[in-house]
Design a protein around this motif. Structure first.
Motif, short mmCIF file in Angstrom:
data_model
loop_
_atom_site.label_atom_id
_atom_site.label_comp_id
_atom_site.label_asym_id
_atom_site.label_seq_id
_atom_site.Cartn_x
_atom_site.Cartn_y
_atom_site.Cartn_z
N LEU A 121 0.83 -1.19 0.00
CA LEU A 121 0.00 0.00 0.00
C LEU A 121 0.87 1.25 0.00
O LEU A 121 1.94 1.29 0.62
CB LEU A 121 -0.94 0.00 1.20
CG LEU A 121 -1.93 -1.18 1.24
CD1 LEU A 121 -2.86 -1.04 2.43
CD2 LEU A 121 -2.72 -1.28 -0.05
N GLU A 147 -4.33 5.31 0.05
CA GLU A 147 -5.50 4.59 -0.44
C GLU A 147 -6.76 4.93 0.36
O GLU A 147 -7.84 5.10 -0.22
CB GLU A 147 -5.26 3.08 -0.39
CG GLU A 147 -4.30 2.56 -1.45
CD GLU A 147 -2.84 2.62 -1.02
OE1 GLU A 147 -1.99 2.12 -1.76
OE2 GLU A 147 -2.57 3.18 0.07
N VAL A 160 -8.23 3.21 -5.61
CA VAL A 160 -7.02 2.58 -5.09
C VAL A 160 -5.87 2.75 -6.08
O VAL A 160 -4.74 3.08 -5.71
CB VAL A 160 -7.26 1.09 -4.79
CG1 VAL A 160 -5.97 0.40 -4.33
CG2 VAL A 160 -8.34 0.92 -3.73
N GLN A 204 -2.03 4.58 -5.90
CA GLN A 204 -0.82 3.78 -6.07
C GLN A 204 0.09 4.29 -7.18
O GLN A 204 1.32 4.25 -7.06
CB GLN A 204 -1.21 2.33 -6.37
CG GLN A 204 -1.90 1.63 -5.23
CD GLN A 204 -1.16 0.39 -4.79
OE1 GLN A 204 -0.58 -0.32 -5.60
NE2 GLN A 204 -1.17 0.14 -3.50
#
Length: 378
Positions: A13, A17, A245, A249
């Protein structure tokens, strides 16, 4: 207390997020619509250099859409390297196409343009050219896409690049993985260098092709007040939640590539002196994201075979995976045409993927290296 199990490539992660998800959920958008998927597609276009991008539910869905818009039909041949994951050809087979597998004689176990050119000339003489050629960027290593496209162009055969594992990788001229192909498919599965938990993308230079894929991904609904369908499609659009998400990223992609390359370098330093152990080569014209670090073990020189090393690592709580079992050796494709296959079979027999997660620590890696070294002949 025993050490926790070390996984091959767990999700890493980025830290943003939750904020991205919160903003998306508070906006009310959760379906494959709204600002998040469009923003994710725009970010992917900027990262890859492709002007047109469609976010999908998976890399397999992206490949399926690619086959569909390229006109693959029952009885058509689709050519791919045999050393790859089943998803490279599964959608085409499910559409009624016939796969033809080519050996892994190119750099890093990828498709060799010279072999491809020879086979295309033979296919032209027998009047059976493939509907599409689907090279694979193996474990993040770009295939020689320029050479592959050049081999296909005289025959008018389109190239659909399976770049599922190659987000952030670079090929000739510094171009992003997949650039130069008619279409390229990417994956954001949970084990990939950038993940949405599950997702993919289809990218290309031709906006009409991506627009056609987008329509199919939305159940092929025609623009009408009622539900009008001239053909059938799929529910392949990426949800806003997963796109959120991905948006969190992507900004860390460069750092993730650097980290994976550093992990590979540490493996090379810690294991490179062992006789009978080598690594999949990286050509000097490309820059792999090193999604997975792959060692090759020659049993006679090393003192143990790949399977003995895999079992020793498993006993030590370390997840590994043999290199892809070539598709021509899979029962599902026992009758598929094949060109060569010997090189791919050896890479499967000797290849082992080592843990390569972006969050892997130096202590984690030292643990892997210690077990591998303990298997070698003293």
């Amino acid at each position: 207390m025993p050490a926790s199990r070390l996984l091959l490539s767990p999700p890493a992660l980025a830290g943003g997020e939750l904020d991205s998800l919160r903003a998306t959920l508070e906006s009310g958008w959760v379906a494959p619509a709204g600002p998040a998927p469009a923003a994710f597609e725009a970010a992917l276009a900027e990262v890859t250099g492709f002007p047109s991008v469609l976010a999908t539910t998976s890399g397999t869905a992206a490949l399926h859409l690619g086959y569909r818009v390229l006109g693959v039909a029952p009885g058509d041949e689709v050519w791919a390297p045999t050393l790859t994951f089943v998803a490279t050809v599964a959608p085409a087979v499910q559409m009624g196409a016939v796969p033809r597998f080519l050996d892994a004689t190119g750099p890093g176990g990828t498709l060799d343009p010279g072999l491809l050119a020879e086979e295309l000339a033979r296919a032209a003489r027998r009047g059976r050219l493939p509907r599409a050629v689907v090279p694979v960027d193996l474990y993040g290593q770009c295939c020689d896409l320029d050479g592959i496209v050049a081999a296909c162009e005289p025959w008018g055969v389109p190239v659909l690049s399976d770049s599922a594992a190659a987000m952030g990788s670079r090929g000739r001229g510094g171009q992003h993985a997949g650039r130069g192909a008619r279409l390229a498919a990417f994956s954001f599965n949970g084990n990939k260098i950038v993940t949405t938990g599950g997702g993919g993308a289809l990218a290309g230079d031709d906006p009409a092709l991506i627009a056609r894929a987008r329509a199919l991904a939305g159940q092929a609904r025609e623009p009408a007040a009622h539900y009008q369908h001239e053909t059938t499609g799929y529910a392949y659009g990426l949800s806003s939640v997963l796109a959120a998400v991905g948006l969190a990223q992507l900004p860390s992609l460069a750092e993730r590539v650097a980290r994976r390359r550093a992990i590979f370098a540490a493996y090379a330093e810690g294991l490179g002196d062992l006789p009978g152990l080598s690594f999949l080569a990286e050509p000097n014209w490309g820059r792999s994201n090193r999604w997975l670090s792959v060692v090759l073990i020659e049993p006679a020189a090393f003192g143990a075979d790949r399977e003995a090393v895999r079992r020793a690592l498993d006993a030590a709580g370390v997840e590994t995976r043999p290199a892809w079992k070539p598709l021509h050796l899979q029962p599902a494709f026992r009758d598929a045409p094949l060109v060569g296959g010997e090189v791919a079979a050896v890479l499967f027999e000797r290849g082992l993927c080592l843990p390569s997660g972006s969050a892997m620590t130096a202590a984690d890696q030292a643990r892997v290296i210690e077990v591998v070294r303990s298997c070698a002949r003293r």
